[in-house]
Design a protein around this motif. Structure first.
Motif, mmCIF file in Angstrom:
data_model
loop_
_atom_site.group_PDB
_atom_site.id
_atom_site.type_symbol
_atom_site.label_atom_id
_atom_site.label_comp_id
_atom_site.label_asym_id
_atom_site.label_seq_id
_atom_site.Cartn_x
_atom_site.Cartn_y
_atom_site.Cartn_z
ATOM 1 N N ALA A 1 0.870 -1.178 0.000
ATOM 2 C CA ALA A 1 0.000 0.000 0.000
ATOM 3 C C ALA A 1 0.901 1.221 0.000
ATOM 4 C CB ALA A 1 -0.927 0.003 1.210
ATOM 5 N N TYR A 2 0.434 2.295 -0.634
ATOM 6 C CA TYR A 2 1.260 3.500 -0.736
ATOM 7 C C TYR A 2 0.365 4.731 -0.704
ATOM 8 C CZ TYR A 2 4.574 6.925 -2.640
ATOM 9 O OH TYR A 2 5.360 8.022 -2.826
ATOM 10 N N GLN A 3 0.795 5.744 0.049
ATOM 11 C CA GLN A 3 0.064 7.005 0.126
ATOM 12 C C GLN A 3 1.046 8.163 0.011
ATOM 13 O OE1 GLN A 3 -1.809 6.674 3.961
ATOM 14 N NE2 GLN A 3 -3.567 5.527 3.177
ATOM 15 N N ASP A 4 0.654 9.201 -0.712
ATOM 16 C CA ASP A 4 1.471 10.397 -0.856
ATOM 17 C C ASP A 4 0.535 11.588 -0.885
ATOM 18 O OD1 ASP A 4 3.140 12.476 -1.510
ATOM 19 O OD2 ASP A 4 4.047 11.498 -3.252
ATOM 20 N N ASP A 5 0.561 12.390 0.184
ATOM 21 C CA ASP A 5 -0.319 13.562 0.236
ATOM 22 C C ASP A 5 0.409 14.846 -0.156
ATOM 23 O OD1 ASP A 5 1.282 14.149 2.413
ATOM 24 O OD2 ASP A 5 -0.299 13.885 3.917
ATOM 25 N N GLY A 6 1.589 14.686 -0.742
ATOM 26 C CA GLY A 6 2.374 15.842 -1.131
ATOM 27 C C GLY A 6 3.327 16.321 -0.059
ATOM 28 N N TYR A 7 3.143 15.816 1.155
ATOM 29 C CA TYR A 7 4.000 16.197 2.283
ATOM 30 C C TYR A 7 4.581 14.962 2.969
ATOM 31 C CZ TYR A 7 5.236 17.917 6.964
ATOM 32 O OH TYR A 7 5.894 18.194 8.138
ATOM 33 N N ARG A 8 3.733 13.977 3.154
ATOM 34 C CA ARG A 8 4.133 12.746 3.829
ATOM 35 C C ARG A 8 3.938 11.566 2.877
ATOM 36 N NH1 ARG A 8 4.096 11.671 9.319
ATOM 37 N NH2 ARG A 8 2.915 13.609 9.599
ATOM 38 N N ARG A 9 4.963 10.731 2.750
ATOM 39 C CA ARG A 9 4.887 9.523 1.932
ATOM 40 C C ARG A 9 4.948 8.303 2.850
ATOM 41 N NH1 ARG A 9 8.800 12.398 0.142
ATOM 42 N NH2 ARG A 9 10.408 10.796 0.443
ATOM 43 N N THR A 10 4.007 7.371 2.647
ATOM 44 C CA THR A 10 3.929 6.176 3.471
ATOM 45 C C THR A 10 3.845 4.949 2.582
ATOM 46 O OG1 THR A 10 2.734 7.385 5.208
ATOM 47 C CG2 THR A 10 2.645 4.969 5.277
ATOM 48 N N ALA A 11 4.713 3.978 2.826
ATOM 49 C CA ALA A 11 4.673 2.708 2.108
ATOM 50 C C ALA A 11 4.541 1.587 3.125
ATOM 51 C CB ALA A 11 5.934 2.513 1.273
ATOM 52 N N VAL A 12 3.641 0.653 2.851
ATOM 53 C CA VAL A 12 3.406 -0.473 3.743
ATOM 54 C C VAL A 12 3.593 -1.763 2.959
ATOM 55 C CG1 VAL A 12 1.685 -1.674 5.157
ATOM 56 C CG2 VAL A 12 1.820 0.825 5.216
ATOM 57 N N MET A 13 4.245 -2.745 3.593
ATOM 58 C CA MET A 13 4.443 -4.064 3.006
ATOM 59 C C MET A 13 3.975 -5.103 4.020
ATOM 60 S SD MET A 13 8.387 -3.332 1.823
ATOM 61 C CE MET A 13 8.658 -4.940 1.094
ATOM 62 N N VAL A 14 3.229 -6.112 3.549
ATOM 63 C CA VAL A 14 2.781 -7.179 4.438
ATOM 64 C C VAL A 14 2.875 -8.515 3.719
ATOM 65 C CG1 VAL A 14 1.217 -5.670 5.728
ATOM 66 C CG2 VAL A 14 0.354 -6.974 3.787
ATOM 67 N N HIS A 15 2.972 -9.571 4.515
ATOM 68 C CA HIS A 15 3.042 -10.925 3.974
ATOM 69 C C HIS A 15 2.161 -11.835 4.812
ATOM 70 C CE1 HIS A 15 4.702 -14.864 2.793
ATOM 71 N NE2 HIS A 15 5.092 -14.255 1.692
ATOM 72 N N ALA A 16 1.665 -12.897 4.186
ATOM 73 C CA ALA A 16 0.775 -13.820 4.880
ATOM 74 C C ALA A 16 1.441 -14.531 6.048
ATOM 75 C CB ALA A 16 0.217 -14.851 3.888
ATOM 76 N N ASP A 17 2.776 -14.540 6.113
ATOM 77 C CA ASP A 17 3.454 -15.175 7.253
ATOM 78 C C ASP A 17 3.457 -14.281 8.490
ATOM 79 O OD1 ASP A 17 5.405 -13.231 6.796
ATOM 80 O OD2 ASP A 17 6.989 -14.650 6.265
ATOM 81 N N GLY A 18 2.848 -13.090 8.392
ATOM 82 C CA GLY A 18 2.766 -12.178 9.522
ATOM 83 C C GLY A 18 3.811 -11.084 9.521
ATOM 84 N N SER A 19 4.707 -11.101 8.552
ATOM 85 C CA SER A 19 5.725 -10.053 8.464
ATOM 86 C C SER A 19 5.098 -8.781 7.908
ATOM 87 C CB SER A 19 6.864 -10.493 7.544
ATOM 88 O OG SER A 19 7.456 -11.686 8.002
ATOM 89 N N TRP A 20 5.583 -7.632 8.387
ATOM 90 C CA TRP A 20 5.070 -6.368 7.891
ATOM 91 C C TRP A 20 6.125 -5.279 8.057
ATOM 92 C CZ3 TRP A 20 4.710 -2.094 11.074
ATOM 93 C CH2 TRP A 20 4.834 -2.333 12.455
ATOM 94 N N ALA A 21 5.968 -4.213 7.281
ATOM 95 C CA ALA A 21 6.874 -3.065 7.390
ATOM 96 C C ALA A 21 6.119 -1.815 6.979
ATOM 97 C CB ALA A 21 8.104 -3.248 6.509
ATOM 98 N N ARG A 22 6.466 -0.696 7.620
ATOM 99 C CA ARG A 22 5.901 0.610 7.257
ATOM 100 C C ARG A 22 7.022 1.628 7.252
ATOM 101 N NH1 ARG A 22 3.001 1.278 11.323
ATOM 102 N NH2 ARG A 22 4.139 2.886 12.497
ATOM 103 N N ALA A 23 7.157 2.337 6.135
ATOM 104 C CA ALA A 23 8.166 3.391 6.015
ATOM 105 C C ALA A 23 7.450 4.714 5.800
ATOM 106 C CB ALA A 23 9.117 3.105 4.858
#
Length: 377
Positions: free
Chosen positions: A294-316
């Motif tokens: 998932a990815y969001q960019d409001d022109g000021y803040r950029r957020t990227a999220v990664m997830v996997h079915a094994d329960g791993s996740w990351a948010r930058a």
């Protein structure tokens, strides 16, 4: 509006004037295969059910994909107030990409073709126009799609073999029947049944699931196939085995936007919209398959999220020009995997998957190699 004029214009846009696919595109009424479709309207799907040719033909004869099925709901069976949720599960692929996949197959006039992924039936129609009915077999896992495509093909005078089959399993055909196999669904590794159905010297074309990588290979006498990852690229839905794709990460994808990670670090690289960074996404799909983004960019803040079915996740998350703060949890550190690939890219100047040599064993194990890089699918 006259459909023949629209089809001829489409043929001019998606084929070279000397291409043997120009005639099939010009003779195929694409609108017959997409009477209704879905379009994204903000965060929901909206049915498009054209009332007349003026509404219908511009979309049907545009060089773009039209989503015909979302989740388990086909547009043909939907009502205007239906707004399905989930992922697209079938489409009428953009014509230029269908033609490109056929061109990668190097199809000859006397070849017998297995078309994997009937979908709307439009690609099957192009192949039947080019090769004749008896030379084309098309398969899809969805019985409704198969029945609808068969009926629509018949309305324009085409009668290729169209069957409901799970393409990842054994195929109900005699061994060595086909000279060419072209798949417009993606697979992680080439199914063993495809190699069995392909004749010695025959050529297959497919894409690797979770990537934009096009795999072409020719079958050897020992039952294996050798080929390469093409420099070209394409994206197709992965082969499915039932009505819909399993949704094992929807809850985690939502939660990962808010929860604190077990590890909190700062990345040296900018936040990136991985799903739209095709080469990077393809390498990640080879290295760590099954990640959703998932990815969001409001022109000021950029957020990227990664997830996997094994329960791993990351948010930058990055604000302005600052380096991103990365939260990670679960058994694997997904953003670390991504950053390792980006470091490799900077060190070597490119990522190694595109252009790699490919060996597919008779059992369907796909091995890729380029320079010192190796991967097994």
């Amino acid at each position: 509006m006259i459909w023949e004029t629209c089809a001829a214009d489409l043929a001019t846009r998606v084929t070279h004037r000397s291409s043997r696919w120009r005639g099939p595109v010009a003779r195929t009424p694409r609108h017959v295969f997409v009477p209704t479709w879905w379009e994204a309207d903000g965060d929901r799907w909206q049915l498009r059910d054209p009332a007349n040719e003026t509404q219908w033909y511009p979309a049907a004869y545009a060089d773009r994909s039209l989503i015909t099925r979302v989740g388990d709901l086909h547009a043909d069976r939907a009502k205007p107030d239906h707004h399905p949720t989930g992922r697209p599960t079938s489409s009428a692929t953009l014509p230029s990409l269908v033609v490109s996949m056929f061109q990668h197959a190097r199809i000859g006039d006397s070849d017998e073709l297995l078309d994997v992924g009937t979908g709307s039936g439009y690609g099957t129609a192009l192949a039947a126009h080019r090769l004749g009915d008896e030379a084309v077999t098309s398969i899809d896992v969805d019985p409704y799609l198969v029945d609808a495509a068969r009926d629509r093909l018949a309305t324009i005078g085409l009668h290729p073999t169209v069957e409901s089959v799970d393409a990842t399993g054994p195929l109900p055909v005699k061994p060595g029947k086909f000279d060419r196999i072209v798949a417009t669904v993606a697979v992680r590794s080439v199914p063993q049944g495809w190699l069995t159905a392909l004749c010695t010297g025959g050529r297959l074309v497919t894409t690797i699931a979770g990537t934009s990588l096009i795999l072409t290979a020719e079958k050897r006498a020992d039952g294996a196939a050798v080929g390469r990852i093409e420099w070209d690229r394409a994206g197709f839905m992965p082969a499915r085995h039932g009505d819909d794709y399993p949704s094992a990460v929807a809850g985690l994808l939502a939660a990962a936007h808010e929860i604190d990670g077990d590890d909190v670090t700062t990345s040296p690289y900018p936040v990136v919209d991985v799903a739209n960074a095709w080469d990077l996404d393809s390498m990640l799909g080879i290295t760590a398959p099954g990640i959703e983004h998932a990815y969001q960019d409001d022109g000021y803040r950029r957020t990227a999220v990664m997830v996997h079915a094994d329960g791993s996740w990351a948010r930058a998350v990055a604000v302005g020009d600052e380096r991103p703060v990365v939260h990670q949890g679960g058994p694997r550190r997904l953003w670390d995997v991504l950053d390792e690939l980006r470091a490799y890219w900077l060190e070597h100047g490119e990522l190694p998957a595109r252009g790699a040599r490919a060996l597919i064993t008779p059992e369907g194990v796909t091995r890729l190699a380029r320079g010192k890089w190796r991967a097994v699918l």
